[in-house]
Design a protein around this motif. Structure first.
Motif, PDB file in Angstrom:
ATOM      1  N   UNK A   1       0.823  -1.207   0.000  1.00 43.10           N
ATOM      2  CA  UNK A   1       0.000   0.000   0.000  1.00 43.10           C
ATOM      3  C   UNK A   1       0.856   1.256   0.000  1.00 43.10           C
ATOM      4  N   UNK A   2       1.922   1.201   0.781  1.00 43.28           N
ATOM      5  CA  UNK A   2       2.803   2.354   0.927  1.00 43.28           C
ATOM      6  C   UNK A   2       3.405   2.779  -0.408  1.00 43.28           C
ATOM      7  N   UNK A   3       3.655   1.802  -1.285  1.00 40.67           N
ATOM      8  CA  UNK A   3       4.265   2.115  -2.578  1.00 40.67           C
ATOM      9  C   UNK A   3       3.359   3.030  -3.400  1.00 40.67           C
ATOM     10  N   UNK A   4       2.040   2.928  -3.157  1.00 39.05           N
ATOM     11  CA  UNK A   4       1.122   3.814  -3.864  1.00 39.05           C
ATOM     12  C   UNK A   4       0.736   4.998  -2.980  1.00 39.05           C
ATOM     13  N   UNK A   5       1.501   5.213  -1.915  1.00 42.89           N
ATOM     14  CA  UNK A   5       1.226   6.336  -1.039  1.00 42.89           C
ATOM     15  C   UNK A   5       0.065   6.113  -0.092  1.00 42.89           C
ATOM     16  N   UNK A   6      -0.335   4.856   0.070  1.00 38.30           N
ATOM     17  CA  UNK A   6      -1.465   4.566   0.956  1.00 38.30           C
ATOM     18  C   UNK A   6      -0.956   3.945   2.247  1.00 38.30           C
ATOM     19  N   UNK A   7      -1.399   4.479   3.375  1.00 38.60           N
ATOM     20  CA  UNK A   7      -1.032   3.866   4.644  1.00 38.60           C
ATOM     21  C   UNK A   7      -2.251   3.118   5.171  1.00 38.60           C
ATOM     22  N   UNK A   8      -2.209   1.803   5.036  1.00 38.31           N
ATOM     23  CA  UNK A   8      -3.324   0.950   5.441  1.00 38.31           C
ATOM     24  C   UNK A   8      -3.160   0.588   6.916  1.00 38.31           C
ATOM     25  N   UNK A   9      -3.808   1.355   7.794  1.00 34.38           N
ATOM     26  CA  UNK A   9      -3.692   1.087   9.231  1.00 34.38           C
ATOM     27  C   UNK A   9      -4.758   0.074   9.643  1.00 34.38           C
ATOM     28  N   UNK A  10      -5.465  -0.478   8.612  1.00 34.50           N
ATOM     29  CA  UNK A  10      -6.633  -1.289   8.900  1.00 34.50           C
ATOM     30  C   UNK A  10      -6.415  -2.786   8.880  1.00 34.50           C
ATOM     31  N   UNK A  11      -5.144  -3.216   8.836  1.00 38.83           N
ATOM     32  CA  UNK A  11      -4.893  -4.661   8.787  1.00 38.83           C
ATOM     33  C   UNK A  11      -5.535  -5.351   9.997  1.00 38.83           C
TER      34      UNK A  11
END
Lengths: 289, 369
Positions: free
Chosen positions: B82-92
């Protein structure tokens, strides 16, 4: 939980602090420890606030001075808080043969309100911290909207460069905001451990620090509205406990979900409009415009 | 002196920043942990020796490390990708439960298919379950510009409570008259195979390793990977280059959430063999730390998840042998992450200086011309 609402200062200065959860947890333990050592509940509460403030200072240092990612720093702080409180839980009571219940906040029940039939004794016999918690948002709202320092705080979150141009230190204001959030998170932790049970339990905050973040959104970053949202969240959690014992037909899990779903709806623009301070989550670099 | 520093520091910095940064941070965290152990009144060398033995000292220890590595590996990949596309997925944390529930639903249902197909279907269901949890943040981010961080964070609690709802009666997934709230057991055909007989090491680890390599290759060598990285690094430029940034954000968010779902899938199909409530507390947040330690490099995630897994596995042994409680592992882990981000400052300054230098040069060229 109510006291945690003071934490919105951090977002007002544009720093996202998911470490509030961790600061609350450490604060809850510090309050018990302070109470065990000093036997004085006010000192214990102040100690909890101090420790909460120190935790926030670490977050401030990493995110403002070191410009680390705010989420990552907060997540690490939460992990640290969970680990260190679990680790210290046993030694905390070392030297005692049994786990002493520390002195909890005294209950204040104003006479006049007690006479209201039925709801009087239920709603208005509360530990002193609850009454304090009602006063705090009012004081914070006054600070934020009626003092020049509050104006600066609000401005830093939206237009840091304008503040810098006015010759005011952006970094100092940001530090102040984050530390404020830590102080009140510590107070919130103390409220949790020192109100009725007088014990520390592992991970006793159980997501309340995140609920505070949700309350910011629903409360539109206004201390009084945030407090209102926090009361609503608290009511949902209290109702969860009641609902379980009453054996209601509606599953309690739905009530616990409700505040979070409401937050998402608010952000999606379904419930009114919420405007976050413009630079929340962003790094402040004095040299870029 | 100043000139010499100007030459030595960048070289040294380069070395520390590439591979050395996490290692330095881990070393510092272990030292900090040693002080904590001393404060606890124990011998740190004995304690770490016990930890090492508990992590890699025997077949059972290695298996234990593997079991703890698998979810962190997949979770770390979810966040790194996700980070590679600038997304921080805190929802794991929440996606774990959504994916675990979906996998369990398929895993407890008798299907007239061969075993390998049943387990595959359960895994796919787990991925889809997690991805469903990513739909809302993906759409809100792409079309409304709402930060995915807060939304995924809020959805965590919805996911956790949703799974809890499912294992309590009268839900169809709940096991009747059970002492603990749980689903019926996963059918043997739908369980992940055990890799080493007599241990609980399951194929989740293999799935994680394959995913790490696939994601690494996809990011590096495919147009899809290029679009993902462009979206993360400079969405404006990506848009001008003809990349559909909205679509890319949605796809990446869904895959990242799906990977989050696979974390829960692995735990349910490989380790727990049933859906419980609160079965994986904190794994989602730990995954953020794992991804960060690896600087969001998919292959690096393998190393950092093994380190975290070994730390957790070893802590159990340390508790038995030396008497220090297992949360010490969390503390060391957290301190390591804090050191990583504290050391990371130098890198950012370096990049900022480079950018500024380039701008100045461009300006000079513009003025000169």
């Amino acid at each position: 939980m109510l006291a945690g609402a003071g934490g919105l200062f951090t977002e007002r200065v544009g720093i996202f602090n998911i470490g509030i959860e961790g600061a609350m947890l450490i604060g809850a333990m510090a309050a018990i420890w302070g109470s065990l050592v000093t036997g004085n509940i006010i000192l214990a509460t102040l100690f909890a606030m101090l420790i909460g403030g120190l935790v926030a200072l670490l977050h401030a240092y990493l995110t403002i001075t070191r410009r680390a990612d705010q989420i990552v720093s907060g997540a690490a702080i939460n992990l640290f808080a969970l680990g260190i409180t679990n680790l210290l839980n046993a030694p905390l009571y070392a030297g005692f043969e049994y786990r002493p219940r520390v002195e909890a906040f005294p209950i204040i029940a104003p006479e006049a309100l007690q006479e209201i039939p039925f709801i009087g004794p239920i709603l208005f016999a509360q530990p002193v911290i609850v009454w304090v918690a009602f006063a705090i948002p009012l004081v914070l709202a006054w600070v934020l909207y009626r003092t020049s320092w509050g104006l600066n705080i609000r401005a830093v979150g939206d237009h840091p460069h304008a503040v810098a141009t006015a010759g005011i230190s952006v970094v100092r204001l940001k530090y102040a905001g984050v530390i404020m959030s830590g102080l009140f998170a510590g107070l919130g932790g103390a409220a949790l451990s020192l109100a009725d049970i007088g014990l520390f339990a592992p991970n006793m905050t159980a997501g309340r620090g995140f609920a505070v973040l949700a309350a910011f959104v629903v409360g539109k970053w206004n201390p009084i509205l945030v407090a209102g949202a926090a009361i609503m969240f608290g009511a949902a959690q209290a109702f969860q406990l009641r609902g379980q014992t009453l054996g209601l037909a509606i599953p309690y899990q739905l009530f616990v979900m409700l505040p979070y779903l409401l937050t998402i709806a608010a952000l999606a623009g379904l419930v009114g409009r919420t405007v976050a301070p413009k630079t929340v989550g962003k790094k402040y670099d004095p040299e870029t415009i | 002196v100043k000139e010499r520093r100007a030459i030595v520091l960048p070289v040294l910095g380069e070395l520390i920043l590439t591979g050395g940064r996490p290692i330095l941070a881990i070393a510092l965290a272990m030292i900090a942990g040693a002080f904590l152990i001393i404060a606890y009144g124990k011998n740190p060398i004995e304690a770490y020796a016990a930890m090492l033995e508990g992590a890699i000292g025997s077949k059972a220890a290695l298996a234990n490390t593997g079991v703890r590595t698998a979810p962190l590996l997949i979770g770390g990949l979810a966040i790194a990708f996700g980070f590679k596309a600038g997304l921080l997925n805190v929802g794991v944390e929440g996606q774990i439960y959504a994916g675990g529930a979906a996998a369990a639903a398929v895993g407890i249902t008798p299907l007239p298919v061969p075993g390998w197909l049943h387990v595959t279907l359960a895994i796919v269901a787990g991925f889809i379950g997690g991805a469903l949890w990513g739909v809302i943040p993906a759409l809100l981010k792409a079309y409304r510009g709402v930060s995915e961080i807060v939304i995924t964070l809020m959805l965590n609690y919805v996911g956790i409570q949703f799974a809890s709802l499912l294992v309590h009666e009268p839900s169809p997934l709940a096991l009747k008259d059970s002492f603990f709230p749980q689903s019926p057991n996963i059918l043997p055909a739908a369980r992940l195979p055990i890799l080493i007989k007599g241990t609980s090491l399951h194929a989740g680890l293999i799935i994680g390793l394959i995913l790490a390599i696939l994601i690494y290759l996809a990011l590096r060598y495919t147009p899809f990977g290029f679009r993902t990285k462009m979206t993360g690094q400079n969405p404006e430029a990506a848009r001008y280059a003809g990349i559909n940034v909205k679509k890319q954000i949605i796809i990446v968010m869904l895959i990242s959430a799906g990977l989050g779902g696979l974390v829960g899938t692995g735990e349910v199909l490989g380790l727990k063999w049933a859906l419980y409530d609160y079965f994986a507390v904190g794994l989602g947040y730990d995954s953020i730390a794992v991804a960060l330690m690896a600087n969001t490099n998919p292959l690096g995630v393998i190393l950092s998840s093994v380190f975290f897994g070994a730390l957790r596995a070893g802590a159990g042994k340390m508790q038995v042998a030396v008497g220090i409680e297992t949360p010490i592992a969390q503390v060391i882990q957290a301190i390591a992450v804090l050191f990583v981000i504290a050391i990371g400052f130098g890198e950012r300054v370096r990049i900022a200086n480079q950018v500024k230098k380039q701008e100045l040069e461009q300006e000079a060229v513009a003025h000169g011309g």
